[in-house]
Design a protein around this motif. Structure first.
Motif, PDB file in Angstrom:
ATOM      1  N   ARG A  23      14.590  53.876  -5.745  1.00  0.00           N
ATOM      2  CA  ARG A  23      14.793  52.439  -5.562  1.00  0.00           C
ATOM      3  C   ARG A  23      14.651  52.049  -4.095  1.00  0.00           C
ATOM      4  N   LYS A  24      14.311  50.795  -3.868  1.00  0.00           N
ATOM      5  CA  LYS A  24      14.177  50.270  -2.509  1.00  0.00           C
ATOM      6  C   LYS A  24      15.530  49.813  -1.968  1.00  0.00           C
ATOM      7  N   THR A  25      16.423  49.356  -2.870  1.00  0.00           N
ATOM      8  CA  THR A  25      17.753  48.928  -2.471  1.00  0.00           C
ATOM      9  C   THR A  25      18.793  49.582  -3.373  1.00  0.00           C
ATOM     10  N   ILE A  26      19.999  49.705  -2.843  1.00  0.00           N
ATOM     11  CA  ILE A  26      21.109  50.278  -3.601  1.00  0.00           C
ATOM     12  C   ILE A  26      22.286  49.324  -3.451  1.00  0.00           C
ATOM     13  N   ARG A  27      22.924  49.004  -4.573  1.00  0.00           N
ATOM     14  CA  ARG A  27      24.061  48.096  -4.565  1.00  0.00           C
ATOM     15  C   ARG A  27      25.347  48.876  -4.300  1.00  0.00           C
ATOM     16  N   ILE A  28      26.056  48.442  -3.265  1.00  0.00           N
ATOM     17  CA  ILE A  28      27.340  49.031  -2.894  1.00  0.00           C
ATOM     18  C   ILE A  28      28.356  47.893  -2.833  1.00  0.00           C
ATOM     19  N   ALA A  29      29.369  47.959  -3.673  1.00  0.00           N
ATOM     20  CA  ALA A  29      30.451  46.961  -3.693  1.00  0.00           C
ATOM     21  C   ALA A  29      29.910  45.535  -3.748  1.00  0.00           C
ATOM     22  N   GLY A  30      28.899  45.315  -4.558  1.00  0.00           N
ATOM     23  CA  GLY A  30      28.359  43.980  -4.760  1.00  0.00           C
ATOM     24  C   GLY A  30      27.300  43.548  -3.771  1.00  0.00           C
ATOM     25  N   ASP A  31      27.024  44.347  -2.773  1.00  0.00           N
ATOM     26  CA  ASP A  31      25.990  44.018  -1.781  1.00  0.00           C
ATOM     27  C   ASP A  31      24.839  44.996  -1.900  1.00  0.00           C
ATOM     28  N   ASP A  32      23.630  44.484  -1.718  1.00  0.00           N
ATOM     29  CA  ASP A  32      22.444  45.333  -1.739  1.00  0.00           C
ATOM     30  C   ASP A  32      22.118  45.799  -0.326  1.00  0.00           C
ATOM     31  N   TYR A  33      21.917  47.104  -0.193  1.00  0.00           N
ATOM     32  CA  TYR A  33      21.564  47.718   1.093  1.00  0.00           C
ATOM     33  C   TYR A  33      20.238  48.441   0.938  1.00  0.00           C
ATOM     34  N   PRO A  34      19.473  48.540   2.022  1.00  0.00           N
ATOM     35  CA  PRO A  34      18.243  49.335   1.950  1.00  0.00           C
ATOM     36  C   PRO A  34      18.590  50.773   1.545  1.00  0.00           C
ATOM     37  N   ALA A  35      17.832  51.317   0.636  1.00  0.00           N
ATOM     38  CA  ALA A  35      18.105  52.664   0.132  1.00  0.00           C
ATOM     39  C   ALA A  35      18.127  53.685   1.261  1.00  0.00           C
ATOM     40  N   GLU A  36      17.261  53.533   2.234  1.00  0.00           N
ATOM     41  CA  GLU A  36      17.209  54.497   3.333  1.00  0.00           C
ATOM     42  C   GLU A  36      18.499  54.490   4.156  1.00  0.00           C
ATOM     43  N   LEU A  37      19.120  53.333   4.312  1.00  0.00           N
ATOM     44  CA  LEU A  37      20.397  53.248   5.031  1.00  0.00           C
ATOM     45  C   LEU A  37      21.487  53.989   4.254  1.00  0.00           C
ATOM     46  N   VAL A  38      21.559  53.744   2.955  1.00  0.00           N
ATOM     47  CA  VAL A  38      22.569  54.407   2.118  1.00  0.00           C
ATOM     48  C   VAL A  38      22.342  55.914   2.111  1.00  0.00           C
ATOM     49  N   LYS A  39      21.113  56.326   1.941  1.00  0.00           N
ATOM     50  CA  LYS A  39      20.795  57.758   1.934  1.00  0.00           C
ATOM     51  C   LYS A  39      21.177  58.404   3.268  1.00  0.00           C
ATOM     52  N   SER A  40      20.881  57.727   4.352  1.00  0.00           N
ATOM     53  CA  SER A  40      21.200  58.249   5.676  1.00  0.00           C
ATOM     54  C   SER A  40      22.708  58.426   5.850  1.00  0.00           C
ATOM     55  N   LYS A  41      23.478  57.430   5.435  1.00  0.00           N
ATOM     56  CA  LYS A  41      24.939  57.523   5.550  1.00  0.00           C
ATOM     57  C   LYS A  41      25.483  58.653   4.677  1.00  0.00           C
ATOM     58  N   PHE A  42      24.955  58.805   3.479  1.00  0.00           N
ATOM     59  CA  PHE A  42      25.411  59.870   2.581  1.00  0.00           C
ATOM     60  C   PHE A  42      25.080  61.248   3.143  1.00  0.00           C
ATOM     61  N   MET A  43      23.919  61.388   3.751  1.00  0.00           N
ATOM     62  CA  MET A  43      23.501  62.680   4.290  1.00  0.00           C
ATOM     63  C   MET A  43      24.319  63.081   5.527  1.00  0.00           C
ATOM     64  N   LYS A  44      24.956  62.126   6.173  1.00  0.00           N
ATOM     65  CA  LYS A  44      25.770  62.408   7.360  1.00  0.00           C
ATOM     66  C   LYS A  44      27.220  62.744   7.025  1.00  0.00           C
ATOM     67  N   LEU A  45      27.603  62.629   5.759  1.00  0.00           N
ATOM     68  CA  LEU A  45      28.970  62.945   5.362  1.00  0.00           C
ATOM     69  C   LEU A  45      29.234  64.434   5.526  1.00  0.00           C
ATOM     70  N   ASN A  46      30.457  64.756   5.933  1.00  0.00           N
ATOM     71  CA  ASN A  46      30.825  66.162   6.079  1.00  0.00           C
ATOM     72  C   ASN A  46      32.104  66.440   5.286  1.00  0.00           C
ATOM     73  N   SER A  47      32.617  67.633   5.416  1.00  0.00           N
ATOM     74  CA  SER A  47      33.788  68.026   4.631  1.00  0.00           C
ATOM     75  C   SER A  47      35.016  67.188   4.969  1.00  0.00           C
ATOM     76  N   SER A  48      35.126  66.711   6.195  1.00  0.00           N
ATOM     77  CA  SER A  48      36.249  65.855   6.577  1.00  0.00           C
ATOM     78  C   SER A  48      36.214  64.533   5.817  1.00  0.00           C
ATOM     79  N   HIS A  49      35.028  63.986   5.654  1.00  0.00           N
ATOM     80  CA  HIS A  49      34.891  62.748   4.899  1.00  0.00           C
ATOM     81  C   HIS A  49      35.281  62.966   3.434  1.00  0.00           C
ATOM     82  N   ILE A  50      34.839  64.065   2.862  1.00  0.00           N
ATOM     83  CA  ILE A  50      35.147  64.358   1.455  1.00  0.00           C
ATOM     84  C   ILE A  50      36.649  64.565   1.286  1.00  0.00           C
ATOM     85  N   GLU A  51      37.275  65.261   2.213  1.00  0.00           N
ATOM     86  CA  GLU A  51      38.727  65.470   2.161  1.00  0.00           C
ATOM     87  C   GLU A  51      39.454  64.132   2.265  1.00  0.00           C
TER      88      GLU A  51
END
Length: 84
Positions: free
Chosen positions: A9-37
């Motif tokens: 997809r070109k956009t991904i909906r997060i909490a009712g707002d559409d964000y560019p998919a690349e932005l969402v993917k980038s943020k997800f890829m930067k998550l580490n174990s501290s974020h998951i905890e």
């Protein structure tokens, strides 16, 4: 997380707002174990019924990097200065 990162997809909906998919993917890829905890700690404390767990988790994962510091600062302040 994997489903979101692999989407075409070109956009991904997060909490009712559409964000560019690349932005969402980038943020997800930067998550580490501290974020998951942090996310697991927050979910453990949540007493509200979550109706759509998939959308809820997507929003929590997306917002984790920008909320983790404030969360732990508030927690420490409560422990140090909170009433007994």
């Amino acid at each position: 997380m994997l489903e979101t990162v692999c989407t075409a997809r070109k956009t991904i909906r997060i909490a009712g707002d559409d964000y560019p998919a690349e932005l969402v993917k980038s943020k997800f890829m930067k998550l580490n174990s501290s974020h998951i905890e942090f996310i697991l700690d927050c979910m453990r404390e949540n007493t509200t019924k979550v109706r759509n767990i998939k959308q809820y988790l997507k929003a929590v994962l997306f917002n984790a990097p920008s909320t983790i510091d404030s969360y732990y600062t508030a927690l420490v302040n409560h422990d140090l200065y909170g009433g007994e």
